[in-house]
Design an enzyme around this catalytic site. Structure first.
Site, PDB file in Angstrom:
ATOM      1  N   ASP A  20      62.624  -8.660 128.635  1.00  0.00           N
ATOM      2  CA  ASP A  20      61.220  -8.707 129.051  1.00  0.00           C
ATOM      3  C   ASP A  20      61.031  -7.822 130.280  1.00  0.00           C
ATOM      4  OD1 ASP A  20      58.674  -9.363 129.797  1.00  0.00           O
ATOM      5  OD2 ASP A  20      59.192 -11.374 130.520  1.00  0.00           O
ATOM      6  N   ASP A  24      56.223 -11.533 131.369  1.00  0.00           N
ATOM      7  CA  ASP A  24      55.352 -12.484 130.663  1.00  0.00           C
ATOM      8  C   ASP A  24      56.150 -13.470 129.787  1.00  0.00           C
ATOM      9  OD1 ASP A  24      56.133 -10.964 128.506  1.00  0.00           O
ATOM     10  OD2 ASP A  24      54.107 -10.428 127.848  1.00  0.00           O
ATOM     11  N   ASP A  28      59.925  -7.046 125.101  1.00  0.00           N
ATOM     12  CA  ASP A  28      58.976  -5.975 124.770  1.00  0.00           C
ATOM     13  C   ASP A  28      59.701  -4.634 124.629  1.00  0.00           C
ATOM     14  OD1 ASP A  28      59.380  -5.175 127.515  1.00  0.00           O
ATOM     15  OD2 ASP A  28      57.991  -6.779 128.060  1.00  0.00           O
ATOM     16  N   ASP A 186      61.646  -5.942 104.075  1.00  0.00           N
ATOM     17  CA  ASP A 186      61.630  -7.402 104.018  1.00  0.00           C
ATOM     18  C   ASP A 186      61.375  -7.927 102.602  1.00  0.00           C
ATOM     19  OD1 ASP A 186      61.270  -9.922 105.761  1.00  0.00           O
ATOM     20  OD2 ASP A 186      59.442  -9.943 104.567  1.00  0.00           O
ATOM     21  N   GLU A 248      66.289  -6.133 102.311  1.00  0.00           N
ATOM     22  CA  GLU A 248      66.602  -7.560 102.387  1.00  0.00           C
ATOM     23  C   GLU A 248      66.302  -8.116 100.996  1.00  0.00           C
ATOM     24  OE1 GLU A 248      65.454 -11.811 104.353  1.00  0.00           O
ATOM     25  OE2 GLU A 248      63.979 -10.460 103.515  1.00  0.00           O
TER      26      GLU A 248
HETATM   27  C1  GLC Z   1      62.394 -12.391 105.593  1.00  0.00           C
HETATM   28  C2  GLC Z   1      62.468 -12.421 107.097  1.00  0.00           C
HETATM   29  C3  GLC Z   1      61.998 -13.759 107.563  1.00  0.00           C
HETATM   30  C4  GLC Z   1      60.578 -13.964 107.114  1.00  0.00           C
HETATM   31  C5  GLC Z   1      60.424 -13.767 105.605  1.00  0.00           C
HETATM   32  C6  GLC Z   1      58.987 -13.596 105.204  1.00  0.00           C
HETATM   33  O1  GLC Z   1      63.258 -13.298 105.005  1.00  0.00           O
HETATM   34  O2  GLC Z   1      63.754 -12.103 107.520  1.00  0.00           O
HETATM   35  O3  GLC Z   1      62.100 -13.898 108.970  1.00  0.00           O
HETATM   36  O4  GLC Z   1      60.154 -15.252 107.455  1.00  0.00           O
HETATM   37  O5  GLC Z   1      61.075 -12.610 105.153  1.00  0.00           O
HETATM   38  O6  GLC Z   1      58.493 -12.369 105.639  1.00  0.00           O
END
Ligand code: GLC
Length: 472
Positions: A20, A24, A28, A186, A248
């Site tokens: 930070d 705050d 960041d 993601d 992912e």
């Molecule tokens: C992925 C992310 C997770 C998020 C999910 C929905 O698994 O790593 O943090 O909650 O997608 O976007």
């Protein structure tokens, strides 16, 4: 031509908890910029930041309300430009987090372009949200139902709509033009869905990767990982050109080839959730390694030190960092951070506060993370922190540094030698790695010089829960 990520170590930053700069209590971009020394010192090749775009933070940034700006808690686009400039000047690549499956319900598209989302007049099927309950919620304004794979505040985009791919592609190009070197993408299996919205069948076997109980009752073959995912991945590939895309894809390794036809890498979740047993790990490694990105933790799950026990953190580091292909290190794992307590009330409705506590830079009570009130406080900065570990040649941090230096010399090949009395071993060219998963000292029969040992080790031995790298 070799790609920069083939042997890379990518350091995952959870921006809110890293550093930070303005007091705050929330990390960041300037905080990250001020701590690039740590990354250079570790020797990593790249940093990946969890989402930095504006978000109402129902899912802490994974509910994006604007794909082309910076969250006010993290700074401005100018701060981003400075961070990229400084990272690049040090030879560090910058990887961002792309969330293409859903937006925040507060994203203007939800009202201005409702056709970009998945709607039905009545709940059309049995699909479940992985965050609990059904995947359909009623929109009070229209009386219709919209689909959400995650929280109701995260409506799924309709990748069957021809405007969605190009709109996400525009967002990607926006960041590439500002210097981004790639994206971690993601929830990628979710962009493929059955257009006929057929029911998911009942599951007949337990899932390979851990899933919430209610959710694991179904086999998710229509609500995700549907064949049309490939044409959608091709859209992302086209927008990315030769930049890195790491997916992912929360599926077993056997399901990944169709993804790897389009994206560069996918996380090896099977290794992340493997029983901590050398035979099991050998079996997983035997399934292959090309296209896989190794990692043992991230912001969603219990940390290595808590999940595997502190006695295993050196073994875990040696395993992940001596496998061929890229490895991802989650911030704090390099100093052995453990899970912390949930905030009261919890910040995360899914109970993931534990793995998101503030980074510990110094021994002082706020760990050098902030001068204000941290959103999630450091856990035990006096006991473990970057400053002390940097000075201590025997620290975990220094083991990470040594491993990251050494792995550069290892060729991109893997020969599994097998498991003997709890010791898993494999060869990488002239290097042999022996990992002792047992609680007893074991002999090291491999001829050659020990170029790295996870613990102080007598000649010809491997420590309990320890590892050695031998060069012949
Ligand atoms: C992925 C992310 C997770 C998020 C999910 C929905 O698994 O790593 O943090 O909650 O997608 O976007």
């Amino acid at each position: 031509m070799p790609r920069w990520w083939e042997k890379a170590v990518v350091y995952q930053i959870y921006p809110r908890s890293f550093a930070d700069s303005d007091g705050d209590g929330s990390g960041d971009l300037q905080g990250i910029r001020q701590h690039l020394d740590h990354l250079s010192d570790l020797g990593v090749d790249a940093l990946w930041m969890s989402p930095i775009c504006p978000s109402p933070d129902v899912d802490w940034g994974y509910d994006v309300s604007d794909y082309t700006d910076i969250h006010t808690d993290f700074g401005t686009l100018d701060d981003f430009d400075e961070l990229v400039r400084d990272a690049h000047a040090r030879g560090l690549k910058v990887v961002l987090d792309l969330v293409p499956n859903h937006t925040s319900i507060e994203h203007p598209w939800f009202r201005q372009h409702p056709e970009r989302y998945v709607w039905a007049d009545e709940i059309p099927n049995n699909w479940l949200s992985v965050f609990g309950n059904g995947a359909w919620s009623r929109d009070e304004e229209t009386g219709r139902y919209y689909l959400h794979s995650f929280f109701p505040e995260q409506p799924d985009l309709d990748w069957g709509n021809p405007d969605v791919g190009p709109a996400i592609g525009d967002a990607m190009r926006f960041w590439f033009e500002r210097g981004a070197d790639g994206f971690r993408v993601d929830a990628l299996s979710r962009i493929g869905k059955d257009p006929a919205l057929r029911d998911d069948p009942q599951a007949t076997e337990p899932p390979v990767l851990p899933l919430p109980d209610e959710y694991a009752r179904l086999k998710h073959v229509h609500s995700r990982n549907y064949a049309n995912v490939e044409e959608r991945l091709a859209v992302l590939r086209k927008a990315a050109g030769d930049k890195l895309l790491v997916g992912e894809v929360f599926l077993p390794t056997s399901e990944l080839p169709r993804y790897l036809r389009h994206i560069d890498l996918a996380f090896a979740f099977e290794l992340m959730f493997a029983r901590w047993d050398p035979e099991e790990i050998a079996r997983i490694l035997g399934e292959g390694w090309r296209g896989l990105a190794w990692t043992l933790s991230n912001h969603d799950f219990s940390r290595v030190a808590s999940r595997l026990g502190e006695e295993n953190v050196r073994l875990a580091a040696t395993l992940t960092l001596t496998l061929p292909g890229p490895a991802f290190v989650y911030q704090g794992d390099e100093i052995g951070l453990r899970d912390g307590p949930e905030a009261d009330p919890p910040h995360d409705r899914r109970g993931r506060d534990a793995a998101r506590h503030a980074m510990q830079w110094t021994p002082d009570p706020l760990g050098g993370f902030t001068t204000g009130t941290p959103w999630l406080p450091p856990i035990d900065p006096e006991e473990r922190n970057v400053a002390d570990q940097r000075r201590d040649p025997g620290s975990l941090l220094n083991l990470y540094r040594e491993l990251i230096r050494l792995r550069r010399d290892m060729p991109l090949e893997l020969e599994l030698l097998g498991v003997d009395d709890g010791v898993l071993s494999y060869r990488r060219g002239d290097f042999t790695i022996a990992l002792n998963f047992s609680g007893e000292e074991r002999p090291n029969h491999f001829p050659g010089a020990v170029v790295l040992a996870s613990h102080p080790t007598a000649p010809g031995k491997v420590q309990p829960y320890g590892a050695v790298v031998v060069a012949s």
